[in-house]
Design an enzyme around this catalytic site. Structure first.
Site, PDB file in Angstrom:
ATOM      1  N   TYR A  81       0.824  -1.216   0.000  1.00 46.57           N
ATOM      2  CA  TYR A  81       0.000   0.000   0.000  1.00 46.57           C
ATOM      3  C   TYR A  81       0.860   1.269   0.000  1.00 46.57           C
ATOM      4  O   TYR A  81       0.339   2.376  -0.111  1.00 46.57           O
ATOM      5  CB  TYR A  81      -1.063  -0.005   1.104  1.00 46.57           C
ATOM      6  CG  TYR A  81      -0.606  -0.151   2.537  1.00 46.57           C
ATOM      7  CD1 TYR A  81       0.272   0.751   3.128  1.00 46.57           C
ATOM      8  CD2 TYR A  81      -1.119  -1.176   3.341  1.00 46.57           C
ATOM      9  CE1 TYR A  81       0.648   0.629   4.449  1.00 46.57           C
ATOM     10  CE2 TYR A  81      -0.751  -1.313   4.669  1.00 46.57           C
ATOM     11  CZ  TYR A  81       0.141  -0.406   5.215  1.00 46.57           C
ATOM     12  OH  TYR A  81       0.510  -0.536   6.523  1.00 46.57           O
ATOM     13  N   LYS A 104       5.265   4.505   4.862  1.00 48.57           N
ATOM     14  CA  LYS A 104       5.948   3.412   4.135  1.00 48.57           C
ATOM     15  C   LYS A 104       6.346   3.879   2.733  1.00 48.57           C
ATOM     16  O   LYS A 104       7.368   3.436   2.197  1.00 48.57           O
ATOM     17  CB  LYS A 104       5.043   2.188   4.061  1.00 48.57           C
ATOM     18  CG  LYS A 104       4.667   1.649   5.446  1.00 48.57           C
ATOM     19  CD  LYS A 104       5.298   0.349   5.741  1.00 48.57           C
ATOM     20  CE  LYS A 104       4.852  -0.227   7.069  1.00 48.57           C
ATOM     21  NZ  LYS A 104       5.818  -1.120   7.671  1.00 48.57           N
TER      22      LYS A 104
END
Ligand code: COA
Length: 258
Positions: A146, A161
């Site tokens: 994601y 991330k």
């Protein structure tokens, strides 16, 4: 599977190494001969992981958001096990929340652990390896697919991330000349106690997820630990700046016609 002893010359520091994926990676690197230090906020799970390690291990309690605590954890590890050659940035924070309901403090907590923490630890390793000048070091960052698809319900983690993916590629190029390889692993849905509690708490959510995984199973901690061992080992000696996705094909499943 890598041969026993393949990581005998590695001293690995693994953040979030007391539980879940971090513990699994710590045990696998240890099984392959690495000396392993685990870093995390809570002493007890760290000590439990160290007790299960195959070879030499060390517990260094620290919050990765605090750069001084990170430096101290590296110092203590190096005094106990020798110079750190290998860093696994695994510590993470995550919870399901709608973006409009996420408090600034909640945002800061997750971005602080995932993005700042990864930077603080990477900088610490990089600084030390560059100063030693002896090359052959590795960083493995744990991200998630994601990071590039977007992650509704986890805007804090997804944004952090994505930052870590970029940091991976940037440092891979910047530090290649110093013999530091920097890669990432993007695990798909890995079934652990924590993810069951935090991310797919109901049977309905689990079923929905499973339907969208082409290999039709959740990932295991071992799937990720084996990939980590590979990236850390000399088998991946020419691999840097890459993100290895281990998700049973989940992120590619768009399912328009079949
Ligand atoms: N939903 C909404 N907000 C939440 C939350 C949840 N489930 N959990 C924490 N928060 C918010 C808190 O309310 C707080 O914000 P506030 O001060 O505005 O109320 C903020 O996040 C910080 O929480 P706190 O518990 O003080 O932070 P922490 O630094 O101790 O914890 C977390 C960090 C929030 C990421 C915590 O969940 C954690 O430690 N997780 C570690 C393990 C983990 O998440 N692993 C991921 C596996 S999938």
């Amino acid at each position: 599977m890598l041969p026993d002893g393949s990581l005998a010359d590695r001293v690995a520091l693994i953040t979030g190494g007391g539980t879940g994926l971090g513990r699994a990676m710590a045990l696998e690197l240890g099984r392959l001969g690495a000396k392993v230090a685990v870093v995390g906020r809570r002493r007890e799970p760290l000590a439990e992981t160290v007790a299960q390690l195959h070879g030499e291990g060390f517990a260094a309690p620290a919050d990765v958001r605090d750069p001084d605590a990170v430096a101290a954890a590296f110092d203590e590890t190096e005094a106990a096990l020798g110079p750190v050659t290998t860093l696994v940035n695994n510590a993470a924070g995550n919870f399901l929340v709608r973006a409009q309901e996420l408090s600034p403090n909640g945002w800061r907590a997750v971005v602080g652990i995932v993005l700042d923490g990864t930077f603080h630890c990477s900088r610490e390793l990089g600084r030390r390896v560059i100063e030693r000048g002896d090359g052959n070091a590795q960083i493995v960052n744990i991200v998630a697919s994601y990071a590039w698809t977007g992650g509704p319900g986890t805007v804090h983690s997804a944004a952090a991330k994505a930052g870590v993916v970029n940091l991976t590629r940037t440092l891979a190029v910047e530090w290649a000349q110093h013999g530091i390889r920097v890669n990432a692993i993007a695990p798909g849905p890995v079934d652990t106690e924590e993810t069951r509690e935090r991310l797919w708490p109901t049977e309905e959510i689990r079923e929905r997820l499973l339907r969208r995984i082409p290999l039709h199973r959740f990932g295991t901690e071992e799937d990720v630990a084996h990939a980590c061992a590979y990236l850390v080992s000399d088998y991946a000696g020419y691999v840097t700046g890459d993100v290895l996705t281990i998700d049973g094909g989940a992120w590619l499943e768009q399912g328009m016609f079949v």
